[in-house]
Design an enzyme around this catalytic site. Structure first.
Site, PDB file in Angstrom:
ATOM      1  N   HIS A   1       0.826  -1.204   0.000  1.00  0.00           N
ATOM      2  CA  HIS A   1       0.000   0.000   0.000  1.00  0.00           C
ATOM      3  C   HIS A   1       0.865   1.262   0.000  1.00  0.00           C
ATOM      4  O   HIS A   1       2.043   1.233   0.354  1.00  0.00           O
ATOM      5  CB  HIS A   1      -0.930  -0.011   1.209  1.00  0.00           C
ATOM      6  CG  HIS A   1      -2.034  -1.010   1.086  1.00  0.00           C
ATOM      7  ND1 HIS A   1      -3.025  -1.131   2.035  1.00  0.00           N
ATOM      8  CD2 HIS A   1      -2.320  -1.930   0.131  1.00  0.00           C
ATOM      9  CE1 HIS A   1      -3.868  -2.075   1.659  1.00  0.00           C
ATOM     10  NE2 HIS A   1      -3.454  -2.584   0.520  1.00  0.00           N
TER      11      HIS A   1
ATOM     12  N   GLU B   1       0.880   3.866   1.926  1.00  0.00           N
ATOM     13  CA  GLU B   1       1.413   4.274   3.232  1.00  0.00           C
ATOM     14  C   GLU B   1       2.668   3.485   3.579  1.00  0.00           C
ATOM     15  O   GLU B   1       3.654   4.056   4.056  1.00  0.00           O
ATOM     16  CB  GLU B   1       0.366   4.063   4.330  1.00  0.00           C
ATOM     17  CG  GLU B   1      -0.925   4.836   4.111  1.00  0.00           C
ATOM     18  CD  GLU B   1      -1.990   4.048   3.350  1.00  0.00           C
ATOM     19  OE1 GLU B   1      -3.176   4.328   3.580  1.00  0.00           O
ATOM     20  OE2 GLU B   1      -1.648   3.176   2.522  1.00  0.00           O
TER      21      GLU B   1
ATOM     22  N   CYS C   1      -6.016   1.311   5.651  1.00  0.00           N
ATOM     23  CA  CYS C   1      -6.537   0.029   6.132  1.00  0.00           C
ATOM     24  C   CYS C   1      -5.953  -0.251   7.520  1.00  0.00           C
ATOM     25  O   CYS C   1      -5.095   0.484   8.010  1.00  0.00           O
ATOM     26  CB  CYS C   1      -6.157  -1.089   5.165  1.00  0.00           C
ATOM     27  SG  CYS C   1      -4.388  -1.496   5.182  1.00  0.00           S
TER      28      CYS C   1
ATOM     29  N   CYS D   1      -1.990  -0.768   7.412  1.00  0.00           N
ATOM     30  CA  CYS D   1      -1.241   0.483   7.279  1.00  0.00           C
ATOM     31  C   CYS D   1      -1.378   1.339   8.534  1.00  0.00           C
ATOM     32  O   CYS D   1      -0.445   2.039   8.921  1.00  0.00           O
ATOM     33  CB  CYS D   1      -1.690   1.249   6.041  1.00  0.00           C
ATOM     34  SG  CYS D   1      -1.167   0.438   4.512  1.00  0.00           S
TER      35      CYS D   1
END
Length: 172
Positions: free
Chosen positions: A80, A82, A106, A109
């Site tokens: 992801h 992040e 999410c 993260c």
């Protein structure tokens, strides 16, 4: 006497714009997400977008959202935005930083954000608001005292016109 420009963009618009621009690097056909980590002095300390790990082929791994087996979807493989912004950081310390993200983080993260010392999340979209993962993320953020708020632009649109910029740049 010449006065300064008054039509420059705000810090929030600038950093979210960078997160949005970073998302444009994603090769994911269904979700392009970007993140920009900024310290208290408004210095960018990390940028990332969603994609496969370094050395893992964008051609060989699946981009599918659904398949008979999770193994054949993108989900076990994608890093992801992040995570990538944290891994790409150019600072030893993220304590007190804020992260601008195009999509609310999410739960996985969120753990990285909390553990990294990031204290504020500014997000553009929260389209998965009611999913268990995002509900768990908000629960952890609340417990850890990490502030999160939806981005409210001061300008409705920021346009990058490369041809125009090339002709209007002035030399000092």
């Amino acid at each position: 006497m010449t006065t300064k420009r008054n039509d420059y963009i705000s810090w929030n618009d600038y950093f979210m714009g960078i997160a949005i621009l970073s998302a444009q690097r994603s090769k994911d056909p269904s979700s392009q997400v970007g993140a920009c980590i900024v310290n208290a002095q408004n210095k960018i300390v990390g940028i990332g977008y969603n994609g496969f790990p370094i050395g893992c082929s964008d051609e060989e791994l699946p981009w599918d959202r659904e398949a008979q087996s999770a193994y054949d979807t993108k989900y076990p493989y994608v890093c992801h935005a992040e995570l990538n912004a944290i891994m790409n950081k150019n600072s030893a310390d993220l304590n007190g930083c804020r992260v601008y993200v195009t999509l609310f983080p999410c739960n996985e993260c969120t753990k990285l954000i909390i553990q990294g010392g990031i204290t504020k999340i500014i997000y553009l979209s929260d389209k998965y608001h009611d999913t268990d993962g995002v509900r768990a993320a908000r629960r952890m953020l609340d417990m850890a005292g990490v502030e999160y708020l939806q981005f409210k632009p001061q300008q409705g649109r920021i346009t990058i016109d490369f041809a125009k910029e090339a002709t209007t740049v002035t030399r000092v």
